[in-house]
Design an enzyme around this catalytic site. Structure first.
Site, PDB file in Angstrom:
ATOM      1  N   GLY A  30       0.805  -1.207   0.045  1.00 17.19           N
ATOM      2  CA  GLY A  30      -0.029  -0.266  -0.088  1.00 17.19           C
ATOM      3  C   GLY A  30       0.977   1.299  -0.231  1.00 17.19           C
ATOM      4  O   GLY A  30       2.135   1.094   0.298  1.00 17.19           O
ATOM      5  N   CYS A  31       0.075   2.425  -0.467  1.00 23.37           N
ATOM      6  CA  CYS A  31       1.056   3.518  -0.454  1.00 23.37           C
ATOM      7  C   CYS A  31       1.593   4.212   0.921  1.00 23.37           C
ATOM      8  O   CYS A  31       2.881   4.413   1.011  1.00 23.37           O
ATOM      9  CB  CYS A  31       0.131   4.565  -1.167  1.00 23.37           C
ATOM     10  SG  CYS A  31      -1.537   4.756  -0.615  1.00 23.37           S
ATOM     11  N   TYR A  32       0.595   4.199   1.907  1.00 23.82           N
ATOM     12  CA  TYR A  32       1.045   4.456   3.236  1.00 23.82           C
ATOM     13  C   TYR A  32       2.083   3.912   3.833  1.00 23.82           C
ATOM     14  O   TYR A  32       2.964   4.094   4.194  1.00 23.82           O
ATOM     15  CB  TYR A  32      -0.261   4.693   4.235  1.00 23.82           C
ATOM     16  CG  TYR A  32      -1.148   5.927   4.027  1.00 23.82           C
ATOM     17  CD1 TYR A  32      -0.584   7.203   4.309  1.00 23.82           C
ATOM     18  CD2 TYR A  32      -2.457   5.705   3.890  1.00 23.82           C
ATOM     19  CE1 TYR A  32      -1.602   8.098   4.054  1.00 23.82           C
ATOM     20  CE2 TYR A  32      -3.283   6.999   3.889  1.00 23.82           C
ATOM     21  CZ  TYR A  32      -2.755   8.228   3.749  1.00 23.82           C
ATOM     22  OH  TYR A  32      -3.614   9.335   3.579  1.00 23.82           O
ATOM     23  N   THR A  40       4.295   1.874   2.455  1.00 22.14           N
ATOM     24  CA  THR A  40       5.590   1.907   1.785  1.00 22.14           C
ATOM     25  C   THR A  40       6.396   2.962   2.220  1.00 22.14           C
ATOM     26  O   THR A  40       7.606   2.796   2.621  1.00 22.14           O
ATOM     27  CB  THR A  40       5.383   2.354   0.072  1.00 22.14           C
ATOM     28  OG1 THR A  40       4.756   0.991  -0.388  1.00 22.14           O
ATOM     29  CG2 THR A  40       6.568   2.599  -0.406  1.00 22.14           C
TER      30      THR A  40
END
Length: 346
Positions: A149-151, A153
């Site tokens: 996921g972006c967060y 990462t």
């Protein structure tokens, strides 16, 4: 040439995947699917790719799509990648899931946080969490790749060196993350309506964001002990980017370490991690349009805490760019192939 199919290509992450792969020297896009735009040329949905991609969005004919591809990218809402993954693996194809279905090791934890029944539990033991800076060798052997996921990462890359060396208290981690509205996807929603977002910043899903167990799982693996975090995401009036500000209590004696040098050493061979010089702090504008993660670390001697700041483009290093980086590793290409570009500024 690697033949790639993209299922769910007309969301923001899917469109970035099409853009990057359309320029990738070792990849051919064989098909793209879209439930909403089936029958339309992709460039009509995303005009910036006119003359770069001439494929038409298709409906889901799974056996046909899988038969024509080597690797299947899935950019689908949670719960929808499981049947696709099982079908693709039955044809001995590789899958890269940009969603959440294979990120959580424990199916019960997944079901608790995502409120969806996990129907591919048998695939979880072989799913590899696709953070190249941490799991590079496992990624090279993967058939089932769970793109982070972006967060998570931004957070895991920010904390990995400290946890690897055991320099912060495991129960002291507080994460404040701010994201652009593209992270919410392309669907129409009051929360991302221009009048609601412009000139506004707000926290959401305080303490209950679905990326929480993913962050805790990966941090616990690095540290070798159970990590529980306080995580608060915020929506900001910008399109792209994540800035995470992470706080932790330094253990006794840790203040003597040169933490910036620790980070430089930890990430010295990582092409997309930039540990910034002293006095320079990450900002989302500096990574927009790139696969970079910018990191800075500051010791607060007065409080005994450390403050780590990390910035990524949520659609690239936080999604499509990282997926391509993982594909490169899975096919023994140099992992920077098709991704060697700086951000765009201003």
């Amino acid at each position: 040439m690697i033949k790639a199919c993209i299922i769910g290509a007309t969301g923001y992450a899917g469109a970035e995947l099409v853009r990057i792969l359309s320029l990738h020297p070792e990849t051919e896009i064989t098909a793209i699917t879209s439930q909403s735009y089936a029958g339309q040329p992709f460039w009509e949905v995303y005009p910036h790719l006119y003359k770069y991609i001439d494929l038409t969005c298709e409906e889901m004919d799974l056996s046909k799509l899988i038969a024509g591809a080597d690797v299947i990218f899935m950019a689908l809402p949670h719960g929808h990648a499981m049947p696709v993954a099982k079908e693709a693996l039955s044809y001995n194809k590789k899958i890269i899931d940009l969603g959440a279905d294979f990120r959580i090791d424990d199916s019960q934890v997944y079901e608790e946080w995502y409120k969806v029944k996990h129907t591919a539990v048998e695939l979880l033991p072989e799913a590899v969490y696709g953070l190249p800076e941490i799991n590079r060798e496992k990624i090279k052997q993967a058939r089932v790749l769970a793109n982070p996921g972006c967060y998570p990462t931004s957070v895991v890359l920010g904390l990995a060196p400290l946890l690897d060396r055991g320099l912060i208290e495991a129960d002291s981690i507080i994460i404040d993350s701010k994201s652009g509205v593209s992270g919410a996807g392309r669907g129409v929603s009051l929360n991302t309506h221009y009048s609601e977002v412009n000139e506004n910043i707000k926290a959401y899903n305080v303490g209950v964001h679905r990326h929480t167990p993913e962050i805790e799982q990966e941090l616990s693996k690095i540290s070798g002990q159970k990590i529980t975090i306080s995580f608060t995401p915020h929506l900001t009036p910008m399109i792209r980017g994540i800035l995470s500000t992470i706080y932790g209590k330094l253990k006794p004696g840790a203040a003597e370490f040169d933490l910036r040098q620790l980070y430089r050493e930890f990430y010295k061979n990582e092409p997309f991690i930039r540990v910034l010089p002293e006095g320079m702090l990450p900002k989302t504008k500096a990574v927009t349009g790139s696969n970079h993660c910018d990191i800075s670390i500051v010791k607060d001697d007065r409080t005994g805490r450390v403050v780590v700041l990390s910035a990524i483009d949520n659609l690239i290093k936080g999604a499509a760019g990282q997926a391509v980086q993982n594909m490169n590793l899975m096919y023994n290409l140099h992992e920077t192939t098709g991704l060697e570009f700086p951000g765009i500024y201003p």
